[in-house]
Motif scaffolding. Structure first.
Motif, PDB file in Angstrom:
ATOM      1  N   ARG A 225     -48.743  59.417  18.457  1.00 37.59           N
ATOM      2  CA  ARG A 225     -47.572  60.251  18.751  1.00 37.59           C
ATOM      3  C   ARG A 225     -46.650  59.562  19.750  1.00 37.59           C
ATOM      4  O   ARG A 225     -45.416  59.606  19.604  1.00 37.59           O
ATOM      5  N   GLU A 226     -47.244  58.929  20.749  1.00 36.66           N
ATOM      6  CA  GLU A 226     -46.441  58.225  21.746  1.00 36.66           C
ATOM      7  C   GLU A 226     -45.677  57.078  21.099  1.00 36.66           C
ATOM      8  O   GLU A 226     -44.486  56.870  21.363  1.00 36.66           O
ATOM      9  N   ALA A 227     -46.360  56.352  20.222  1.00 36.46           N
ATOM     10  CA  ALA A 227     -45.712  55.249  19.515  1.00 36.46           C
ATOM     11  C   ALA A 227     -44.575  55.762  18.630  1.00 36.46           C
ATOM     12  O   ALA A 227     -43.494  55.170  18.572  1.00 36.46           O
ATOM     13  N   ARG A 228     -44.811  56.872  17.943  1.00 38.36           N
ATOM     14  CA  ARG A 228     -43.784  57.442  17.063  1.00 38.36           C
ATOM     15  C   ARG A 228     -42.550  57.862  17.855  1.00 38.36           C
ATOM     16  O   ARG A 228     -41.412  57.649  17.417  1.00 38.36           O
ATOM     17  N   SER A 229     -42.785  58.439  19.041  1.00 36.34           N
ATOM     18  CA  SER A 229     -41.665  58.848  19.890  1.00 36.34           C
ATOM     19  C   SER A 229     -40.839  57.640  20.320  1.00 36.34           C
ATOM     20  O   SER A 229     -39.602  57.687  20.332  1.00 36.34           O
ATOM     21  N   LEU A 230     -41.509  56.554  20.665  1.00 32.90           N
ATOM     22  CA  LEU A 230     -40.804  55.330  21.057  1.00 32.90           C
ATOM     23  C   LEU A 230     -40.068  54.724  19.866  1.00 32.90           C
ATOM     24  O   LEU A 230     -38.943  54.222  20.010  1.00 32.90           O
ATOM     25  N   MET A 231     -40.672  54.775  18.684  1.00 35.21           N
ATOM     26  CA  MET A 231     -40.027  54.243  17.492  1.00 35.21           C
ATOM     27  C   MET A 231     -38.771  55.032  17.158  1.00 35.21           C
ATOM     28  O   MET A 231     -37.764  54.472  16.711  1.00 35.21           O
ATOM     29  N   ASP A 232     -38.800  56.319  17.398  1.00 35.65           N
ATOM     30  CA  ASP A 232     -37.637  57.146  17.116  1.00 35.65           C
ATOM     31  C   ASP A 232     -36.452  56.787  18.012  1.00 35.65           C
ATOM     32  O   ASP A 232     -35.294  57.019  17.640  1.00 35.65           O
ATOM     33  N   ARG A 233     -36.747  56.246  19.198  1.00 34.22           N
ATOM     34  CA  ARG A 233     -35.678  55.837  20.127  1.00 34.22           C
ATOM     35  C   ARG A 233     -35.222  54.406  19.888  1.00 34.22           C
ATOM     36  O   ARG A 233     -34.165  53.998  20.374  1.00 34.22           O
ATOM     37  N   ALA A 234     -35.992  53.641  19.185  1.00 30.68           N
ATOM     38  CA  ALA A 234     -35.777  52.194  19.089  1.00 30.68           C
ATOM     39  C   ALA A 234     -34.463  51.834  18.406  1.00 30.68           C
ATOM     40  O   ALA A 234     -34.043  52.501  17.447  1.00 30.68           O
ATOM     41  N   ARG A 235     -33.858  50.759  18.923  1.00 30.63           N
ATOM     42  CA  ARG A 235     -32.688  50.172  18.264  1.00 30.63           C
ATOM     43  C   ARG A 235     -32.858  48.664  18.053  1.00 30.63           C
ATOM     44  O   ARG A 235     -31.944  48.003  17.575  1.00 30.63           O
ATOM     45  N   TRP A 236     -34.018  48.127  18.430  1.00 31.46           N
ATOM     46  CA  TRP A 236     -34.207  46.679  18.337  1.00 31.46           C
ATOM     47  C   TRP A 236     -34.209  46.181  16.888  1.00 31.46           C
ATOM     48  O   TRP A 236     -34.023  44.993  16.648  1.00 31.46           O
ATOM     49  N   HIS A 237     -34.418  47.075  15.945  1.00 30.70           N
ATOM     50  CA  HIS A 237     -34.345  46.678  14.537  1.00 30.70           C
ATOM     51  C   HIS A 237     -32.925  46.770  13.998  1.00 30.70           C
ATOM     52  O   HIS A 237     -32.672  46.443  12.835  1.00 30.70           O
ATOM     53  N   GLU A 238     -31.990  47.214  14.868  1.00 26.02           N
ATOM     54  CA  GLU A 238     -30.593  47.334  14.464  1.00 26.02           C
ATOM     55  C   GLU A 238     -29.652  46.449  15.272  1.00 26.02           C
ATOM     56  O   GLU A 238     -28.593  46.075  14.780  1.00 26.02           O
ATOM     57  N   GLU A 239     -30.015  46.150  16.513  1.00 29.05           N
ATOM     58  CA  GLU A 239     -29.155  45.311  17.345  1.00 29.05           C
ATOM     59  C   GLU A 239     -29.993  44.507  18.324  1.00 29.05           C
ATOM     60  O   GLU A 239     -31.127  44.869  18.638  1.00 29.05           O
ATOM     61  N   ASN A 240     -29.423  43.388  18.779  1.00 33.24           N
ATOM     62  CA  ASN A 240     -30.091  42.573  19.793  1.00 33.24           C
ATOM     63  C   ASN A 240     -29.357  42.737  21.128  1.00 33.24           C
ATOM     64  O   ASN A 240     -28.382  43.479  21.233  1.00 33.24           O
ATOM     65  N   ASN A 241     -29.828  42.039  22.148  1.00 37.37           N
ATOM     66  CA  ASN A 241     -29.196  42.138  23.466  1.00 37.37           C
ATOM     67  C   ASN A 241     -27.714  41.797  23.413  1.00 37.37           C
ATOM     68  O   ASN A 241     -26.886  42.435  24.068  1.00 37.37           O
ATOM     69  N   GLN A 242     -27.382  40.752  22.660  1.00 39.17           N
ATOM     70  CA  GLN A 242     -25.999  40.308  22.615  1.00 39.17           C
ATOM     71  C   GLN A 242     -25.099  41.374  21.998  1.00 39.17           C
ATOM     72  O   GLN A 242     -23.982  41.604  22.454  1.00 39.17           O
ATOM     73  N   ASP A 243     -25.613  42.046  20.953  1.00 43.05           N
ATOM     74  CA  ASP A 243     -24.854  43.149  20.356  1.00 43.05           C
ATOM     75  C   ASP A 243     -24.594  44.237  21.397  1.00 43.05           C
ATOM     76  O   ASP A 243     -23.478  44.756  21.514  1.00 43.05           O
ATOM     77  N   ALA A 244     -25.649  44.580  22.153  1.00 38.87           N
ATOM     78  CA  ALA A 244     -25.518  45.643  23.153  1.00 38.87           C
ATOM     79  C   ALA A 244     -24.519  45.259  24.233  1.00 38.87           C
ATOM     80  O   ALA A 244     -23.691  46.082  24.659  1.00 38.87           O
ATOM     81  N   TRP A 245     -24.583  44.003  24.685  1.00 36.30           N
ATOM     82  CA  TRP A 245     -23.674  43.555  25.737  1.00 36.30           C
ATOM     83  C   TRP A 245     -22.235  43.503  25.228  1.00 36.30           C
ATOM     84  O   TRP A 245     -21.306  43.833  25.950  1.00 36.30           O
ATOM     85  N   LYS A 246     -22.050  43.056  23.988  1.00 32.50           N
ATOM     86  CA  LYS A 246     -20.699  43.031  23.416  1.00 32.50           C
ATOM     87  C   LYS A 246     -20.132  44.442  23.319  1.00 32.50           C
ATOM     88  O   LYS A 246     -18.961  44.675  23.642  1.00 32.50           O
ATOM     89  N   ASN A 247     -20.941  45.394  22.873  1.00 37.37           N
ATOM     90  CA  ASN A 247     -20.481  46.777  22.785  1.00 37.37           C
ATOM     91  C   ASN A 247     -20.127  47.325  24.158  1.00 37.37           C
ATOM     92  O   ASN A 247     -19.180  48.107  24.305  1.00 37.37           O
TER      93      ASN A 247
END
Length: 456
Positions: A225-247
């Motif tokens: 359940r803890e893993a599922r909750s973290l997966m629901d928040r995850a964005r690492w499969h959609e963007e990397n650090n550089q994407d986040a910093w550019k945004n």
């Protein structure tokens, strides 16, 4: 040092054997805990000693609950956990590739190092706490990358370890997840705080992986359940650090858990950045965290990563060249332009006052064009994983891994490199001529896994 110079132009397997022999001779302390950064002193590689810092500038440890005796204890053990974990992984792959019993001996030593560090926390009433073992003692400092490499090595070793060791590994990995959940994923990192529960990128993938490993061995639905909750928040499969910093720059979007750190680092270049530019430091190397975690997550919960593993690897591998010139000597500091995607080395700047320095560290008092080698070691690892799981870039990633391994020499096996002797101020000269805490073991892990997988 002559032994390091012999790495130049050596064939890859010969280079692996040279690194193996050298590492075995210097990396193990008598306590059983492995060193991390080591001093290259003429023809010797040795631990740091007090006399290495007579004319150096050190950070203050006065406010620490477990203060250090000096900077030498910090460097000797800053990455002992990560070094032990990577080295453990390397010896598992070496054994699988060669069936050499000597690899099992070294794997057992690396496992013992992790076990001893774990026991420091256990004796303090904090099972699951892996504090950086400064001075081979308990500390209150750690970071997610230390847990990533420890868990990676332990998970791999479980497959070849003896029964008693397997039970110990299971206990440790379950305790890792339990401890992080109990502290709500919050730690103090030097002078700032980190909240990995808020993080949605690399460190999310690390603590998610820890929970899935715990579930794998415990069967406790709480871990799932803890893993599922973290997966629901995850964005690492959609963007990397550089994407986040550019945004952040282009759309004025704050990055949770990073704003204070970004603000303090930007002070070093105040008034020197053009529109859309921002300072990068350690901004691409989190790809290794995501690549290793994502591969393990996909192995343990394949449906969670259905259609996600390849694009994740492509996204985090794609930034490998940022901050790295044609000479394959990465800059520690570089400036990225969010509008154009171009980068340039940061200039040498005036120093910030002690009160203004990020994390209270003298090295973070000014920018320079000093080079550091961790991007090379980490993108070796990412490239290998991408070559195995990302068909669209597999050949290119394989070639990059081969190119980096081929280039590893007496310079690129170091931590920092001052190309003209003007980038590290005299007060920080102790940072020059230092064996990397990651490159030797990562080279071994990359080479032997590639051999196991039939890539070379």
């Amino acid at each position: 040092m002559e032994a390091l110079k012999q790495l130049r132009n050596a064939p890859l397997e010969e280079k692996a054997n040279q690194i193996q022999a050298l590492y075995e001779s210097v990396i193990h302390d008598d306590s059983g805990i492995m060193y991390s950064l080591l001093k290259i002193d003429g023809e010797r590689i040795r631990p740091f000693e007090p006399q290495d810092f007579v004319h150096s500038e050190s950070e203050s440890f006065a406010a620490w609950r477990y203060p250090l005796n000096g900077q030498w204890e910090l460097l000797n053990n800053e990455n002992s956990i990560t070094t032990s974990g990577i080295y453990l992984a390397s010896q598992v792959y070496r054994y699988k590739a060669t069936k050499d019993e000597a690899a099992l001996v070294q794997a057992a030593k690396a496992f013992r190092s992790l076990r001893l560090i774990y026991e420091l926390g256990e004796r303090a009433g904090k099972p699951g706490w892996m504090g950086k073992p400064y001075g081979f003692r308990l500390s209150e400092q750690t970071s997610g990358d230390q847990y990533l490499d420890a868990a990676w090595g332990l998970f791999l070793y479980h497959g070849i370890a003896r029964e008693a060791e397997r039970r110990q590994i299971e206990t440790m990995l379950i305790a890792f997840a339990d401890y992080w959940r109990q502290i709500d994923y919050r730690i103090i990192y030097f002078t700032s705080s980190r909240n990995y529960k808020e993080d949605r990128l690399a460190f999310n993938s690390v603590v998610l992986m820890l929970n899935l490993l715990a579930f794998h061995y415990s069967g406790d639905p709480l871990h799932l359940r803890e893993a599922r909750s973290l997966m629901d928040r995850a964005r690492w499969h959609e963007e990397n650090n550089q994407d986040a910093w550019k945004n952040r720059v282009l759309n004025n979007q704050p990055i949770p858990n990073r704003e204070e750190t970004i603000r303090t680092f930007n002070k070093m270049l105040e008034g020197q950045l053009s529109d859309g530019e921002y300072l990068c430091w350690e901004s691409t190397i989190h790809g290794k965290f995501v690549a290793i975690a994502a591969e393990i997550i996909a192995l343990l919960q394949a449906d969670w990563m259905d259609g996600k593993l390849e694009p994740t690897l492509v996204k985090w591998w794609s930034v490998w060249s940022l901050g790295i010139g044609d000479d394959l000597l990465p800059y520690y500091y570089f400036i990225y332009n969010a509008h154009t995607g171009e980068w340039r080395p940061a200039p040498v700047t005036n120093r910030l006052s002690e009160a203004e320095r990020p994390l209270g560290k003298p090295f973070f008092s000014y920018t320079s064009q000093v080079r550091w080698m961790e991007p090379l070691s980490r993108f070796m690892a990412v490239s290998l994983i991408a070559a195995l799981h990302a068909p669209s870039i597999a050949e290119e990633a394989k070639q990059l891994a081969l190119t980096i391994m081929d280039k590893v020499d007496d310079i690129r096996i170091r931590w920092m490199y001052d190309p003209d002797g003007k980038q590290l101020i005299p007060q920080l000269s102790h940072m020059d001529n230092v064996l990397s805490s990651e490159m030797p073991a990562t080279y071994l892990a990359t080479f032997w896994r590639g051999r196991c997988e039939g890539l070379w």
